[in-house]
Design an enzyme around this catalytic site. Structure first.
Site: not given
Length: 265
Positions: A13-14, A18-20, A141, A154
């Protein structure tokens, strides 16, 4: 170690950046059939092309759906009813003073960062357990452990993901399904690059140099002394999704560069 996921379907997902996106490329490189996801259909198509550019002839498709609402999660499940691997990566972040964070912002962060993983795990995990094999990975995170004063909302969501992944690992105990969290530290994703751009311009330095300055000033406990690359984080994600990680479950797998000052996970 030769990771082979050629008979597995993986949803990330997402994953339009980036990381995804790095994780999607890594899983495709390991042979998985990869499903990328994002809110915007144009960005999903661009992500599919990016995976194909990185891993020619890979089996990759995409679903455009906003996972910040139940309807978006339902759309993804309708398009891809079953999966062997679920990487709950989608999320938003951004600094904001606590006293200026209204209820709507708290709700938006919670719905996307936490409830998307709840809903998708509820949809995919039972069939994984029935088949006797599966991997669920939550991208938490280091901020879930070191709650940042300027991003409390966050950090809260990332702590919640740790609780969720640990509980689901217990739920799936003995079924052949593993559930883990991966905890990146400061990482040079597109979003972080944007955040560093103003600092770089003001100081007359490169984005990479601004990243090192940020780490030294904001994450002084870092042993790495720099931002990680998205590929370095993706390596841990791919491992957690692999058949070789069969004895790793309920873990909080840190790729934080040593930011969290602890000798235990």
């Amino acid at each position: 170690m030769q990771i082979d996921l050629s008979d597995k379907t993986a949803i990330v997902t997402g994953s339009t950046g980036g990381i995804g996106l790095a994780a999607a490329k890594g899983l495709a490189r390991a042979g998985a059939q990869v499903v990328v996801n994002g809110r915007d259909s144009d960005r999903v198509e661009a992500a599919i092309r990016a995976v194909l550019d990185a891993v020619p002839r890979s089996d990759v498709s995409g679903v455009a759906a906003d996972l910040g609402a139940a309807e978006g999660c339902d759309s993804l499940v309708a398009a891809v009813p079953e999966a062997d691997i679920l990487v709950n990566n989608v999320g938003i972040f951004g600094p904001k003073p606590f006293f200026e964070i209204d209820d709507g912002t708290w709700e938006r962060f919670f719905q996307l960062n936490v409830m998307s993983g709840v809903r998708l795990s509820r949809a995919y995990l039972p069939k994984m357990m029935e088949r006797g094999w599966g991997r669920v990975v939550f991208i938490s995170s280091e901020s879930g452990l070191n709650i940042p004063a300027d991003m409390i909302h966050y950090g809260f969501t990332k702590t919640a993901m740790l609780s969720l992944s640990r509980g689901l690992a217990k739920l799936a105990s003995g079924t052949g399904v593993t559930v883990n969290s991966v905890l990146p530290g400061p990482t040079m994703s597109e979003g972080v690059k944007e955040m560093l751009k103003e600092m770089a311009e003001a100081k007359g330095v490169s984005i990479e140099e601004a990243g090192e300055m940020f780490v030294k000033s904001e994450r002084p406990s870092s042993l790495l002394g720099r931002l990680a690359s998205v590929e370095e984080v993706a390596n841990m994600i791919v491992y957690a999704c692999s058949k070789e990680a069969s004895a790793t479950s309920g873990g909080a797998l840190r790729v934080d560069g040593g930011v969290v000052d602890s000798i235990v996970p």
